[in-house]
Write an enzyme that holds these catalytic residues in place. Structure first.
Site, PDB file in Angstrom:
ATOM      1  N   ARG A 224     -14.948  -3.341  -7.265  1.00 12.99           N
ATOM      2  CA  ARG A 224     -16.056  -2.591  -6.681  1.00 12.99           C
ATOM      3  C   ARG A 224     -16.251  -1.301  -7.474  1.00 12.99           C
ATOM      4  O   ARG A 224     -15.279  -0.743  -8.019  1.00 12.99           O
ATOM      5  CB  ARG A 224     -15.757  -2.240  -5.214  1.00 12.99           C
ATOM      6  CG  ARG A 224     -15.967  -3.396  -4.245  1.00 12.99           C
ATOM      7  CD  ARG A 224     -17.437  -3.728  -4.086  1.00 12.99           C
ATOM      8  NE  ARG A 224     -17.708  -4.854  -3.226  1.00 12.99           N
ATOM      9  CZ  ARG A 224     -17.884  -6.113  -3.649  1.00 12.99           C
ATOM     10  NH1 ARG A 224     -17.795  -6.413  -4.928  1.00 12.99           N
ATOM     11  NH2 ARG A 224     -18.183  -7.068  -2.796  1.00 12.99           N
ATOM     12  N   HIS A 272     -23.561  -7.035 -11.675  1.00 12.10           N
ATOM     13  CA  HIS A 272     -22.854  -7.622 -10.520  1.00 12.10           C
ATOM     14  C   HIS A 272     -23.091  -9.134 -10.426  1.00 12.10           C
ATOM     15  O   HIS A 272     -23.611  -9.648  -9.422  1.00 12.10           O
ATOM     16  CB  HIS A 272     -23.269  -6.942  -9.212  1.00 12.10           C
ATOM     17  CG  HIS A 272     -22.244  -7.108  -8.123  1.00 12.10           C
ATOM     18  ND1 HIS A 272     -21.952  -6.121  -7.206  1.00 12.10           N
ATOM     19  CD2 HIS A 272     -21.442  -8.154  -7.801  1.00 12.10           C
ATOM     20  CE1 HIS A 272     -21.025  -6.559  -6.372  1.00 12.10           C
ATOM     21  NE2 HIS A 272     -20.701  -7.809  -6.711  1.00 12.10           N
TER      22      HIS A 272
HETATM   23  P1  NDP Z   1      -8.343 -10.612  -1.626  1.00 12.43           P
HETATM   24  O1  NDP Z   1      -8.483  -9.871  -0.351  1.00 12.43           O
HETATM   25  O2  NDP Z   1      -8.185 -12.095  -1.569  1.00 12.43           O
HETATM   26  O3  NDP Z   1      -7.095 -10.037  -2.456  1.00 12.43           O
HETATM   27  C1  NDP Z   1      -6.856  -8.690  -2.561  1.00 12.43           C
HETATM   28  C2  NDP Z   1      -5.601  -8.453  -3.395  1.00 12.43           C
HETATM   29  O4  NDP Z   1      -5.436  -7.050  -3.585  1.00 12.43           O
HETATM   30  C3  NDP Z   1      -4.326  -8.959  -2.735  1.00 12.43           C
HETATM   31  O5  NDP Z   1      -3.472  -9.507  -3.698  1.00 12.43           O
HETATM   32  C4  NDP Z   1      -3.713  -7.694  -2.132  1.00 12.43           C
HETATM   33  O6  NDP Z   1      -2.307  -7.725  -2.047  1.00 12.43           O
HETATM   34  C5  NDP Z   1      -4.132  -6.669  -3.175  1.00 12.43           C
HETATM   35  N1  NDP Z   1      -4.179  -5.309  -2.609  1.00 12.43           N
HETATM   36  C6  NDP Z   1      -4.942  -4.853  -1.595  1.00 12.43           C
HETATM   37  N2  NDP Z   1      -4.718  -3.547  -1.382  1.00 12.43           N
HETATM   38  C7  NDP Z   1      -3.782  -3.175  -2.291  1.00 12.43           C
HETATM   39  C8  NDP Z   1      -3.127  -1.952  -2.587  1.00 12.43           C
HETATM   40  N3  NDP Z   1      -3.383  -0.812  -1.890  1.00 12.43           N
HETATM   41  N4  NDP Z   1      -2.223  -1.927  -3.577  1.00 12.43           N
HETATM   42  C9  NDP Z   1      -1.927  -3.046  -4.278  1.00 12.43           C
HETATM   43  N5  NDP Z   1      -2.529  -4.243  -4.057  1.00 12.43           N
HETATM   44  C10 NDP Z   1      -3.436  -4.306  -3.070  1.00 12.43           C
HETATM   45  O7  NDP Z   1      -9.617 -10.198  -2.530  1.00 12.43           O
HETATM   46  P2  NDP Z   1     -10.474 -11.151  -3.471  1.00 12.43           P
HETATM   47  O8  NDP Z   1      -9.583 -11.707  -4.498  1.00 12.43           O
HETATM   48  O9  NDP Z   1     -11.288 -12.081  -2.665  1.00 12.43           O
HETATM   49  O10 NDP Z   1     -11.506 -10.085  -4.116  1.00 12.43           O
HETATM   50  C11 NDP Z   1     -11.047  -9.088  -4.985  1.00 12.43           C
HETATM   51  C12 NDP Z   1     -12.182  -8.134  -5.357  1.00 12.43           C
HETATM   52  O11 NDP Z   1     -13.164  -8.826  -6.140  1.00 12.43           O
HETATM   53  C13 NDP Z   1     -12.945  -7.560  -4.167  1.00 12.43           C
HETATM   54  O12 NDP Z   1     -13.219  -6.193  -4.414  1.00 12.43           O
HETATM   55  C14 NDP Z   1     -14.258  -8.331  -4.170  1.00 12.43           C
HETATM   56  O13 NDP Z   1     -15.276  -7.593  -3.566  1.00 12.43           O
HETATM   57  C15 NDP Z   1     -14.461  -8.503  -5.675  1.00 12.43           C
HETATM   58  N6  NDP Z   1     -15.370  -9.578  -6.032  1.00 12.43           N
HETATM   59  C16 NDP Z   1     -16.320  -9.312  -6.991  1.00 12.43           C
HETATM   60  C17 NDP Z   1     -17.192 -10.276  -7.412  1.00 12.43           C
HETATM   61  C18 NDP Z   1     -18.166  -9.975  -8.494  1.00 12.43           C
HETATM   62  O14 NDP Z   1     -19.052 -10.795  -8.766  1.00 12.43           O
HETATM   63  N7  NDP Z   1     -18.053  -8.852  -9.175  1.00 12.43           N
HETATM   64  C19 NDP Z   1     -17.162 -11.635  -6.840  1.00 12.43           C
HETATM   65  C20 NDP Z   1     -16.083 -11.835  -5.893  1.00 12.43           C
HETATM   66  C21 NDP Z   1     -15.229 -10.827  -5.510  1.00 12.43           C
HETATM   67  P3  NDP Z   1      -1.531  -8.792  -1.094  1.00 12.43           P
HETATM   68  O15 NDP Z   1      -1.804 -10.150  -1.724  1.00 12.43           O
HETATM   69  O16 NDP Z   1      -0.120  -8.435  -1.214  1.00 12.43           O
HETATM   70  O17 NDP Z   1      -2.154  -8.656   0.257  1.00 12.43           O
HETATM   71  C1  OXD Z   2     -18.431 -10.596  -3.725  1.00 13.83           C
HETATM   72  C2  OXD Z   2     -19.218 -10.032  -4.785  1.00 13.83           C
HETATM   73  O1  OXD Z   2     -17.752  -9.852  -3.060  1.00 13.83           O
HETATM   74  O2  OXD Z   2     -20.153 -10.690  -5.245  1.00 13.83           O
HETATM   75  O3  OXD Z   2     -18.451 -11.822  -3.547  1.00 13.83           O
HETATM   76  O4  OXD Z   2     -18.969  -8.914  -5.226  1.00 13.83           O
END
Ligand code: NDP
Ligand code: OXD
Length: 309
Positions: A224, A272
């Site tokens: 983000r 994005h």
């Molecule tokens: P998830 O919720 O599945 O995974 C989040 C990960 O981050 C987990 O491994 C979690 O750890 C870790 N995490 C969360 N907080 C912390 C912290 N404070 N310190 C260390 N690790 C942390 O997220 P997604 O994989 O679904 O999405 C990831 C990002 O990608 C999001 O911001 C989403 O909005 C973005 N995104 C962007 C897209 C784009 O087109 N640009 C498309 C899809 C997603 P743990 O496993 O231990 O809980």
């Molecule tokens: C999502 C994104 O969160 O597109 O799926 O960023």
């Protein structure tokens, strides 16, 4: 009972069509022309306006249209009794992995330099960076981070991962929490942000972090915009703490035409689009969760308000 689609600045007609193909009996309301607020039991939102979801007395659940949910968690007007969920598909996961693999290859092989040189007819050779000389560090090993790590390992990259809890992923060295962040950074050249945006992760891509990376270093932000301290990126590029960056997400989207990032040769910008779920796949998950919400069952990909992601 009806299902509401609320996403300003997005054409939701393809999703509406896909939902009706999935279940022709659905009553789909398209924001802002809502016929009956009382009948809305399920909503699908992408960056809805503030207060946009507070006034539906029978709302049981809201699905983010994407994987990210900070737009839902940041809205205090959504009653706590409303269940939150998100849409994850294998297409979204593999699309993200492909984007990151591609961004890394473009950096290593100097693709952007050659694009610029072509404009001037300039035949200058740059030494490409070998895979063994660039370790990738993925911040966030969730739905997107794990599939990305797996694809990178399959492609011969050395991969580190940083998350809240330790992971056991083939070929990936796992680091967890703040006390292992410095070790993770010190062993990383290419930093990939796939964290959710929370109070803890906001501004995590900052100068202090960039300075701790191994040289040469590069940033890929697909999480983000709020993860990145924009002025720190500019400073890091100017002082060569970073070689460059590939950014797909921004604090303000669309990125304003006057933003200084546009004029930087060493910042690659995409609007994005790193990964997107096709409407048909999204529709099948939405309909399943809508039916589950109506019958009081647990939803697919529920969001933890407690964890904040
Ligand atoms: P998830 O919720 O599945 O995974 C989040 C990960 O981050 C987990 O491994 C979690 O750890 C870790 N995490 C969360 N907080 C912390 C912290 N404070 N310190 C260390 N690790 C942390 O997220 P997604 O994989 O679904 O999405 C990831 C990002 O990608 C999001 O911001 C989403 O909005 C973005 N995104 C962007 C897209 C784009 O087109 N640009 C498309 C899809 C997603 P743990 O496993 O231990 O809980
Ligand atoms: C999502 C994104 O969160 O597109 O799926 O960023």
């Amino acid at each position: 009972m009806s299902l509401l689609l609320i996403a300003p600045n997005r054409d939701m007609k393809p999703l509406q069509k896909a939902l009706l193909e999935e279940d022709p009996n659905l009553d789909v309301e398209l924001w802002p022309k809502i016929k009956n607020r009382d009948r809305v039991t399920f909503a699908v939102s992408w960056k809805h306006p503030k207060n946009g979801l507070g006034d539906y007395p029978n709302l049981k659940a809201i699905s983010s249209l994407g994987a990210g949910v900070n737009h839902l968690l940041d809205d205090d007007n959504i009653p706590k009794s409303v269940t939150l969920c998100r849409i994850i598909t294998t297409t979204l996961q593999s699309g993200m992995a492909d984007y990151v693999l591609n961004a890394i290859a473009n950096y290593r092989l100097h693709t952007y330099h050659y694009f610029e040189q072509k404009k001037k007819g300039n035949w200058e050779v740059h030494q490409s960076i070998s895979k063994s000389d660039c370790k990738v560090g993925i911040m966030g090993l969730g739905e997107m981070g794990i599939s990305t790590a797996n694809l990178l390992v399959e492609n011969g990259y050395q991969v580190n991962g940083w998350s809240n809890s330790k992971k056991d992923i083939h070929g990936v060295s796992s680091f967890a929490r703040m006390d292992e962040l410095d070790d993770f950074l010190a062993d990383t050249n290419i930093l990939v942000c796939l964290l959710p945006l929370t109070d803890e992760t906001e501004g995590i891509l900052n100068l202090d972090v960039f300075k701790k990376l191994k040289n040469p270093s590069y940033l890929i932000n697909v999480g983000r915009g709020g993860h990145l301290v924009e002025e720190d990126l500019i400073y890091a590029l100017d002082t060569e703490a970073l070689d460059g960056a590939c950014l797909d997400v921004f604090e303000k989207e669309p990125l304003p035409e006057t933003h200084s990032f546009w004029n930087r040769q060493n910042i690659m910008i995409t609007p994005h689009v790193a990964s997107i779920t096709p409407a048909k796949e999204a529709a099948s998950i939405i309909v399943e969760n809508y039916k589950r919400a109506l019958s009081g069952m647990d939803l697919i990909n529920e969001v933890s308000r407690e964890k904040g992601y």
